[in-house]
Design a protein around this motif. Sequence first.
Motif, PDB file in Angstrom:
ATOM      1  N   SER A  20     -14.493  26.278   3.889  1.00 45.53           N
ATOM      2  CA  SER A  20     -14.678  24.847   4.028  1.00 45.53           C
ATOM      3  C   SER A  20     -14.696  24.219   2.640  1.00 45.53           C
ATOM      4  O   SER A  20     -14.491  24.892   1.638  1.00 45.53           O
ATOM      5  CB  SER A  20     -15.988  24.579   4.777  1.00 45.53           C
ATOM      6  OG  SER A  20     -16.169  23.208   4.987  1.00 45.53           O
ATOM      7  N   GLY A  21     -14.944  22.910   2.593  1.00 44.47           N
ATOM      8  CA  GLY A  21     -15.056  22.244   1.310  1.00 44.47           C
ATOM      9  C   GLY A  21     -13.876  21.372   0.945  1.00 44.47           C
ATOM     10  O   GLY A  21     -13.353  21.466  -0.162  1.00 44.47           O
ATOM     11  N   PHE A  22     -13.442  20.486   1.855  1.00 38.32           N
ATOM     12  CA  PHE A  22     -12.357  19.565   1.501  1.00 38.32           C
ATOM     13  C   PHE A  22     -12.527  18.239   2.236  1.00 38.32           C
ATOM     14  O   PHE A  22     -13.025  18.183   3.358  1.00 38.32           O
ATOM     15  CB  PHE A  22     -10.978  20.161   1.805  1.00 38.32           C
ATOM     16  CG  PHE A  22     -10.705  20.420   3.267  1.00 38.32           C
ATOM     17  CD1 PHE A  22     -10.155  19.432   4.071  1.00 38.32           C
ATOM     18  CD2 PHE A  22     -10.986  21.652   3.836  1.00 38.32           C
ATOM     19  CE1 PHE A  22      -9.894  19.661   5.425  1.00 38.32           C
ATOM     20  CE2 PHE A  22     -10.731  21.897   5.187  1.00 38.32           C
ATOM     21  CZ  PHE A  22     -10.180  20.903   5.977  1.00 38.32           C
ATOM     22  N   CYS A  23     -12.129  17.167   1.561  1.00 32.61           N
ATOM     23  CA  CYS A  23     -12.117  15.816   2.117  1.00 32.61           C
ATOM     24  C   CYS A  23     -10.897  15.103   1.566  1.00 32.61           C
ATOM     25  O   CYS A  23     -10.437  15.420   0.459  1.00 32.61           O
ATOM     26  CB  CYS A  23     -13.369  15.030   1.709  1.00 32.61           C
ATOM     27  SG  CYS A  23     -14.942  15.708   2.268  1.00 32.61           S
ATOM     28  N   GLY A  24     -10.386  14.137   2.294  1.00 36.22           N
ATOM     29  CA  GLY A  24      -9.211  13.439   1.783  1.00 36.22           C
ATOM     30  C   GLY A  24      -8.955  12.104   2.444  1.00 36.22           C
ATOM     31  O   GLY A  24      -9.570  11.756   3.462  1.00 36.22           O
ATOM     32  N   ILE A  25      -8.049  11.372   1.855  1.00 39.05           N
ATOM     33  CA  ILE A  25      -7.539  10.118   2.398  1.00 39.05           C
ATOM     34  C   ILE A  25      -6.018  10.172   2.331  1.00 39.05           C
ATOM     35  O   ILE A  25      -5.452  10.831   1.467  1.00 39.05           O
ATOM     36  CB  ILE A  25      -8.052   8.887   1.616  1.00 39.05           C
ATOM     37  CG1 ILE A  25      -7.748   9.038   0.114  1.00 39.05           C
ATOM     38  CG2 ILE A  25      -9.533   8.675   1.849  1.00 39.05           C
ATOM     39  CD1 ILE A  25      -8.076   7.804  -0.717  1.00 39.05           C
ATOM     40  N   ARG A  26      -5.367   9.508   3.253  1.00 39.45           N
ATOM     41  CA  ARG A  26      -3.905   9.432   3.218  1.00 39.45           C
ATOM     42  C   ARG A  26      -3.461   8.130   3.851  1.00 39.45           C
ATOM     43  O   ARG A  26      -4.082   7.628   4.789  1.00 39.45           O
ATOM     44  CB  ARG A  26      -3.272  10.628   3.924  1.00 39.45           C
ATOM     45  CG  ARG A  26      -3.661  10.781   5.374  1.00 39.45           C
ATOM     46  CD  ARG A  26      -3.199  12.114   5.936  1.00 39.45           C
ATOM     47  NE  ARG A  26      -3.806  12.392   7.229  1.00 39.45           N
ATOM     48  CZ  ARG A  26      -4.196  13.605   7.626  1.00 39.45           C
ATOM     49  NH1 ARG A  26      -4.039  14.660   6.829  1.00 39.45           N
ATOM     50  NH2 ARG A  26      -4.746  13.765   8.829  1.00 39.45           N
ATOM     51  N   SER A  27      -2.386   7.589   3.340  1.00 37.35           N
ATOM     52  CA  SER A  27      -1.863   6.337   3.872  1.00 37.35           C
ATOM     53  C   SER A  27      -1.168   6.592   5.200  1.00 37.35           C
ATOM     54  O   SER A  27      -0.544   7.633   5.407  1.00 37.35           O
ATOM     55  CB  SER A  27      -0.897   5.695   2.875  1.00 37.35           C
ATOM     56  OG  SER A  27       0.250   6.503   2.690  1.00 37.35           O
ATOM     57  N   LEU A  28      -1.297   5.637   6.096  1.00 38.12           N
ATOM     58  CA  LEU A  28      -0.612   5.724   7.377  1.00 38.12           C
ATOM     59  C   LEU A  28       0.880   5.490   7.160  1.00 38.12           C
ATOM     60  O   LEU A  28       1.264   4.689   6.304  1.00 38.12           O
ATOM     61  CB  LEU A  28      -1.167   4.688   8.350  1.00 38.12           C
ATOM     62  CG  LEU A  28      -2.661   4.831   8.694  1.00 38.12           C
ATOM     63  CD1 LEU A  28      -3.123   3.627   9.508  1.00 38.12           C
ATOM     64  CD2 LEU A  28      -2.917   6.124   9.439  1.00 38.12           C
ATOM     65  N   PRO A  29       1.735   6.196   7.894  1.00 33.34           N
ATOM     66  CA  PRO A  29       3.182   5.993   7.717  1.00 33.34           C
ATOM     67  C   PRO A  29       3.567   4.542   7.980  1.00 33.34           C
ATOM     68  O   PRO A  29       2.983   3.888   8.848  1.00 33.34           O
ATOM     69  CB  PRO A  29       3.798   6.933   8.768  1.00 33.34           C
ATOM     70  CG  PRO A  29       2.738   7.945   9.053  1.00 33.34           C
ATOM     71  CD  PRO A  29       1.435   7.209   8.912  1.00 33.34           C
ATOM     72  N   PRO A  30       4.518   4.005   7.228  1.00 37.54           N
ATOM     73  CA  PRO A  30       4.972   2.633   7.487  1.00 37.54           C
ATOM     74  C   PRO A  30       5.572   2.531   8.877  1.00 37.54           C
ATOM     75  O   PRO A  30       6.071   3.512   9.435  1.00 37.54           O
ATOM     76  CB  PRO A  30       6.006   2.391   6.379  1.00 37.54           C
ATOM     77  CG  PRO A  30       6.435   3.746   5.937  1.00 37.54           C
ATOM     78  CD  PRO A  30       5.261   4.647   6.125  1.00 37.54           C
ATOM     79  N   SER A  31       5.507   1.338   9.455  1.00 36.89           N
ATOM     80  CA  SER A  31       6.012   1.145  10.817  1.00 36.89           C
ATOM     81  C   SER A  31       7.501   1.433  10.920  1.00 36.89           C
ATOM     82  O   SER A  31       8.005   1.823  11.971  1.00 36.89           O
ATOM     83  CB  SER A  31       5.710  -0.283  11.284  1.00 36.89           C
ATOM     84  OG  SER A  31       6.281  -1.228  10.388  1.00 36.89           O
TER      85      SER A  31
END
Length: 219
Positions: A89-100
């Motif tokens: 374990s030991g992970f966190c993240g953010i990611r942009s949503l795909p464009p429409s």
Amino acid sequence: RWTMWSRTWKALQRAAKQSMEPGKPMEPVQVFHFEGKEALKKWEVFSDADYGGRSQVAWEWTDGRGGGDARFHGHLRLDVDEKSRLTRSGFCGIRSLPPSSGYLPMEACNVVTFRVFGDGRRYIASLRTDNWIAPPGAPPDLWQAVLDPPPGTWHTVRLPLDVFLLTWKGRLVDTLETLPDNRVVSVGIAAACEADVAEPGPFALRLAAIGAERDLSLL
């Protein structure tokens, strides 16, 4: 079949156009500008907690001098729930949503820029690209690079596209393929810890903008 060849032909046309104009300058592109809470809605968070881990993550807007900024923060933990199937374990993240529709405006660019305020940790920057060879519904390719901003100050980190490596489920893929700048569908940042590599504990990365540019010295 016709759709696949049509997309291939368009990609070849774009590549030919770029190769004929190798020294043509272009203005930097602003891919994401975090100027209010609305900008955060184009992103999603993820962490090991989705699979039985115990890390915590938040993606929030922080008001402050100059208007404020986006804040990716949380706490990394190595332990997991007893019923979890995770082995680590030991992970966190953010990611942009795909464009429409279409892709992010990075075509002909060879550098990604991150305007961030670091906390002393190293992060993982990621780009996801559409794989036109894969069957419909297949996940995008994941390219990753180290994002290592200096702590305690605003800094623009410039990452050439050729430092991003193709990965699959956390492992490097041995390939000669290069990252296709004209098929980027998402940008992401992750924090991770692992024994003897990065310590668990709190993390906080502030973001002002993510952009792309064409550096002629790299051509």
